[in-house]
Design a protein around this motif. Structure first.
Motif, mmCIF file in Angstrom:
data_model
loop_
_atom_site.group_PDB
_atom_site.id
_atom_site.type_symbol
_atom_site.label_atom_id
_atom_site.label_comp_id
_atom_site.label_asym_id
_atom_site.label_seq_id
_atom_site.Cartn_x
_atom_site.Cartn_y
_atom_site.Cartn_z
ATOM 1 N N CYS A 1 49.373 -18.791 23.773
ATOM 2 C CA CYS A 1 49.519 -17.437 23.215
ATOM 3 C C CYS A 1 50.028 -16.475 24.286
ATOM 4 O O CYS A 1 50.871 -15.626 24.014
ATOM 5 N N CYS B 1 50.887 -14.895 14.941
ATOM 6 C CA CYS B 1 49.475 -15.302 14.875
ATOM 7 C C CYS B 1 49.010 -15.532 13.436
ATOM 8 O O CYS B 1 47.967 -16.143 13.213
ATOM 9 N N VAL C 1 37.908 -19.153 17.013
ATOM 10 C CA VAL C 1 39.142 -19.568 16.355
ATOM 11 C C VAL C 1 38.822 -20.842 15.578
ATOM 12 O O VAL C 1 37.828 -21.514 15.864
ATOM 13 N N CYS D 1 44.609 -9.235 18.444
ATOM 14 C CA CYS D 1 43.877 -10.437 18.833
ATOM 15 C C CYS D 1 42.497 -10.025 19.348
ATOM 16 O O CYS D 1 42.397 -9.289 20.326
ATOM 17 N N ALA E 1 40.986 -15.317 14.873
ATOM 18 C CA ALA E 1 40.760 -14.234 15.845
ATOM 19 C C ALA E 1 41.640 -13.013 15.587
ATOM 20 O O ALA E 1 41.518 -12.016 16.286
ATOM 21 N N LEU E 2 42.506 -13.107 14.610
ATOM 22 C CA LEU E 2 43.408 -11.985 14.336
ATOM 23 C C LEU E 2 42.697 -10.982 13.434
ATOM 24 O O LEU E 2 42.185 -11.331 12.380
ATOM 25 N N VAL F 1 40.356 -11.934 20.710
ATOM 26 C CA VAL F 1 39.949 -12.718 21.888
ATOM 27 C C VAL F 1 41.016 -12.565 22.983
ATOM 28 O O VAL F 1 41.258 -13.474 23.764
ATOM 29 N N LEU G 1 44.713 -24.543 17.713
ATOM 30 C CA LEU G 1 44.029 -23.596 16.835
ATOM 31 C C LEU G 1 44.876 -23.454 15.585
ATOM 32 O O LEU G 1 46.091 -23.642 15.606
ATOM 33 N N ARG H 1 42.498 -15.465 25.317
ATOM 34 C CA ARG H 1 43.455 -16.195 24.479
ATOM 35 C C ARG H 1 44.073 -17.359 25.262
ATOM 36 O O ARG H 1 44.202 -17.298 26.495
ATOM 37 N N PRO H 2 44.449 -18.415 24.534
ATOM 38 C CA PRO H 2 44.998 -19.607 25.192
ATOM 39 C C PRO H 2 46.313 -19.323 25.919
ATOM 40 O O PRO H 2 47.019 -18.365 25.583
ATOM 41 N N GLN I 1 46.448 -21.495 12.376
ATOM 42 C CA GLN I 1 46.897 -20.181 11.915
ATOM 43 C C GLN I 1 46.963 -20.145 10.401
ATOM 44 O O GLN I 1 47.220 -21.183 9.789
ATOM 45 N N CYS J 1 45.350 -17.212 12.429
ATOM 46 C CA CYS J 1 44.289 -17.349 13.422
ATOM 47 C C CYS J 1 43.067 -16.521 13.020
ATOM 48 O O CYS J 1 43.198 -15.357 12.655
HETATM 49 S S1 SF4 Z 1 47.010 -14.439 20.410
HETATM 50 FE FE1 SF4 Z 1 44.895 -14.356 19.650
HETATM 51 S S2 SF4 Z 1 45.086 -13.987 17.439
HETATM 52 FE FE2 SF4 Z 1 47.059 -14.779 18.166
HETATM 53 S S3 SF4 Z 1 46.972 -16.994 17.830
HETATM 54 FE FE3 SF4 Z 1 46.355 -16.570 19.967
HETATM 55 S S4 SF4 Z 1 44.109 -16.434 19.884
HETATM 56 FE FE4 SF4 Z 1 44.878 -16.211 17.783
#
Ligand code: SF4
Ligand code: SF4
Length: 149
Positions: A64, A11, A33, A54, A48-49, A56, A42, A60-61, A44, A46
């Motif tokens: 991921c 991530c 993100v 994470c 959201a990290l 989210v 998204l 998360r997508p 990196q 990221c």
């Molecule tokens: S798992 Fe979460 S932190 Fe990692 S890339 Fe996906 S959205 Fe971002």
């Protein structure tokens, strides 16, 4: 503590520069993100990290959700112990720490990006080049997707 919460490499930009998202995911994660201009990925490291977590996670997508690195897969298949898997991850993290120290940078993620840029430009001293190359090899190896069994 789980392996991933000690790692974060998939991530934080060490393995990938982007992760693909659907239009629905891009809309759902808006503001949480950073998205590429075409909104198909998204970016990196990221946004959201947080540490190695994470923020989210539930949202998360799919990309991921689906990703499992080779070290984690080996651990889940019982091919390595937790200590061995952790040692692999720690080795990569320590290589990145060494790179940051060599470049005199406190932000280890930014240092790796900069080191890779300088590697491409052939601007790194031999010792740092070898360390970056070793980390790049590790990153490539653990990205391997193994067949389902
Ligand atoms: S798992 Fe979460 S932190 Fe990692 S890339 Fe996906 S959205 Fe971002
Ligand atoms: S899937 Fe692999 S690279 Fe990603 S956080 Fe977990 S151990 Fe690290």
């Amino acid at each position: 503590m789980s392996l991933c919460l000690r790692c974060g490499l998939c991530c934080d930009g060490a393995l990938f520069g982007t992760a693909s998202v659907t239009a629905e995911e891009a809309a759902r994660l808006e503001g949480r993100v950073a998205l590429t201009p075409d909104r198909r990925n998204l970016v990196q490291p990221c946004r959201a990290l947080s540490g190695c977590a994470c923020t989210v996670y539930e949202d998360r997508p799919a990309t991921c959700r689906a990703f499992k690195c080779e070290v984690l897969a080996a651990l889940e298949h019982g091919e390595v112990t937790e200590a061995e898997a952790l040692a692999e991850v720690e080795r990569a993290l320590s290589l990145r720490r060494v790179i940051a120290k060599s470049l005199g940078m406190s932000d280890e993620r930014a240092a790796l990006r900069e080191a890779r840029r300088r590697l491409q430009a052939d601007e790194l001293p031999d010792d740092v080049r070898d360390t970056v190359t070793e980390l790049n090899r590790f990153a490539l190896a653990i990205q391997l997707v193994r067949p389902r069994r």
